[in-house]
Enzyme design. Structure first.
Site, PDB file in Angstrom:
ATOM      1  N   ASP A   1     -30.582  53.466 -15.762  1.00 10.34           N
ATOM      2  CA  ASP A   1     -31.758  53.912 -16.515  1.00 10.34           C
ATOM      3  C   ASP A   1     -33.027  53.181 -16.116  1.00 10.34           C
ATOM      4  OD1 ASP A   1     -31.114  51.464 -17.545  1.00 10.34           O
ATOM      5  OD2 ASP A   1     -31.053  52.072 -19.633  1.00 10.34           O
TER       6      ASP A   1
ATOM      7  N   HIS B   1     -32.247  50.931 -22.250  1.00 13.41           N
ATOM      8  CA  HIS B   1     -32.750  49.635 -21.796  1.00 13.41           C
ATOM      9  C   HIS B   1     -33.536  48.928 -22.901  1.00 13.41           C
ATOM     10  CE1 HIS B   1     -32.324  48.045 -17.651  1.00 13.41           C
ATOM     11  NE2 HIS B   1     -33.196  47.143 -18.044  1.00 13.41           N
TER      12      HIS B   1
ATOM     13  N   TYR C   1     -27.286  45.839 -10.876  1.00 12.38           N
ATOM     14  CA  TYR C   1     -28.414  46.532 -10.275  1.00 12.38           C
ATOM     15  C   TYR C   1     -28.107  46.650  -8.787  1.00 12.38           C
ATOM     16  CZ  TYR C   1     -31.288  45.602 -14.453  1.00 12.38           C
ATOM     17  OH  TYR C   1     -31.798  45.563 -15.727  1.00 12.38           O
TER      18      TYR C   1
END
Length: 522
Positions: free
Chosen positions: A288, A393, A247
């Site tokens: 996503d 996800h 991330y």
């Protein structure tokens, strides 16, 4: 005349196999309904064999059970008033014992078992999905809509090897551990325990989330230190290829420092010199989830505020991400949302991929995780990505986005050349070896499993190992039943996809007919 149920008889129906609850004086049999309860199985088990009136009326209309549950499940009236439920604690103890590991023979068994012993907040965090959970369900049901076309009278007596490579790394199976967050909320050893299981299975690839409970270095060291079991495989295949799910931080220097720490040699002694070379073998850039999805089941279960102990605080912080302790706010208490405030929403094809490619050694592949259209798969291939993960996800980000197996079909139909340019992976909805087989038939190089591994983690290393062994064994059985004994022999002709073909776009630029009509009018 309605049957009369004594409090003693009611109290005996307090397990998964027989689950009765009294509500407003009526006794209901919720055994069959419990696994599909939208609020989770754990809350029903908390009140199994007891009076659940207060908890039920707090969130439901008094008439809901009367109108939705079959009459056959209306057992009767309670013969005498039940003692009021205790309000001294917000977490009632579960009455069902933890099922023995030997009794669990499918991924679904692990899911049901987890509902009997995991804390409510942990269970809500793991199992929750976005809003109405439509994508979460479709991830699984789309697999069942695709049927197999077995070939018979084929000699399948030869042993099947599931060994393959993922991003140049030797692995013992095309099944890999998909990234999940906060493993320590399930087991004190979290992702380190998963790594040990992966090593015992000869080298299952593991993707570590930036929001994991342990750092990549901790996980790698746990695998290196763990002994190979007697009779287990040795050599490079016994090591665990570790990939980083990234991330990107809003504060870019934090991400730059993280990647540098995982790709630069450490000052190690000779015995541990291999560690620096084994830190991360690839980076999976997550695209996503530019903002957190709304996971209502997780929002509804409150967090400890403040954490009840140092151990509880440690279980809800992440060593590689911004250090946060989750606290409830006006929107609820979802761990995923409350701990994702550091994630950057400003990633682009034009700036992010070139930036990351400059930060990473050329030997470290860059994979784009979260592809949900063939058009974006094409962009990833043209941008120089080494791989893509078709993923939504786990249905946790945007509800009603397409099931991942359907995106694989779209890619096969609209841009099959992508499979030759990059390695394609898929996750979401995998609960059976037949699911893995179908994904491989449609071109996936590897198949990620996330929630199932966390359910197994509730039993520690042995539980994770058993989950993966079950999926591997089911995959081998499926292969032989379909007349193949090698991963190289798997192909799309072994599937019938006509039940879902109408859901798959025919071109990269396919639009809704109304959009074409409106553009013509304008």
């Amino acid at each position: 005349m309605p049957q009369t149920i004594s409090p003693l008889e009611l109290s005996s129906h307090n397990t998964l196999g027989s689950l009765w609850i009294a509500i407003d004086g009526q006794v209901y049999d919720l055994t069959e309904f419990a696994p599909n309860h939208p609020g989770g199985l754990s809350v029903l088990l908390q009140h199994a064999g007891k009076d659940g009136t207060a908890a039920y009326n707090a969130v439901h209309s008094p008439s809901l059970l009367q109108s939705t549950l079959p009459v056959s499940k209306h057992i009767g009236r309670i013969s005498s008033p039940l003692p009021a439920p205790s309000t001294s604690t917000s977490r009632l103890s579960l009455t069902a014992p933890k099922p023995p590991l030997s009794s669990l023979i499918s991924v679904n068994d692990f899911r049901l078992a987890a509902h009997t012993f995991l804390p409510p907040k942990t269970l809500a965090f793991i199992s929750s999905a976005a809003t109405d959970c439509i994508t979460h369900r479709r991830n699984s049901t789309a697999y069942s809509d695709i049927t197999l076309r077995p070939r018979v009278l084929v000699d399948v007596s030869a042993p099947v090897s599931l060994k393959t490579t993922i991003l140049g790394q030797q692995v013992s199976s095309p099944i890999f551990v998909a990234p999940t967050s906060l493993g320590k909320t399930v087991h004190p050893e979290g992702e380190r325990e998963i790594a040990r299981a992966c090593k015992e299975l000869g080298g299952i690839a593991q993707v570590i989330s930036t929001s994991a409970s342990f750092s990549v270095s901790d996980v790698v060291q746990a695998a290196l230190d763990h002994p190979i079991p007697a009779g287990g495989e040795t050599g490079t295949g016994a090591n665990v290829p570790v990939f980083l799910q990234l991330y990107v931080d809003k504060h870019a220097p934090n991400t730059e420092a993280l990647l540098a720490s995982l790709t630069s040699p450490d000052h190690l002694n000779d015995d541990n010199q291999q560690q620096s070379a084994n830190k991360i073998k690839a980076v999976f850039l997550t695209v996503d989830a530019p903002v957190p999805g709304k996971r209502e089941a997780d929002e509804r279960v409150p967090t400890d505020n403040p954490p009840s102990s140092p151990a509880a605080a440690a279980a809800t912080t992440t060593p590689m991400a911004t250090q946060l302790t989750p606290t409830s706010d006006s929107s609820g208490s979802a761990l995923g949302r409350l701990m994702a405030s550091y994630i950057s929403p400003s990633l682009t094809w034009q700036t992010t991929l070139p930036w990351l490619r400059r930060l990473l050694p050329r030997s470290v592949p860059l994979v784009i995780k979260g592809i949900q259209t063939a058009a974006d798969a094409v962009l990833a291939a043209r941008a120089g990505a080494d791989g893509i993960v078709v993923s939504n996800h786990g249905g946790r980000s945007l509800d009603t986005s397409p099931a991942t197996i359907l995106v694989l079909l779209e890619l096969q139909r609209c841009a099959p050349w992508v499979f030759e340019r990059v390695e394609v992976f898929v996750d979401g909805g995998i609960t059976r070896g037949t699911d893995v087989f179908k994904a491989l038939c449609l071109g996936a190089r590897g198949v990620g499993v996330g929630r199932a591994v966390l359910y197994g983690l509730g039993y520690g290393r042995e539980g994770v190992k058993r989950v993966l062994e079950i999926l591997n064994a089911e995959l081998v059985t499926t292969m032989k039943m379909c007349g193949v004994t090698s991963l190289d022999e798997i192909h799309a002709g072994l599937l019938n996809t006509r039940a879902v073909d109408h859901l798959v776009p025919n071109s990269l630029s396919e639009e809704h007919p109304y959009a074409k009509w409106r553009r013509a009018k304008l």
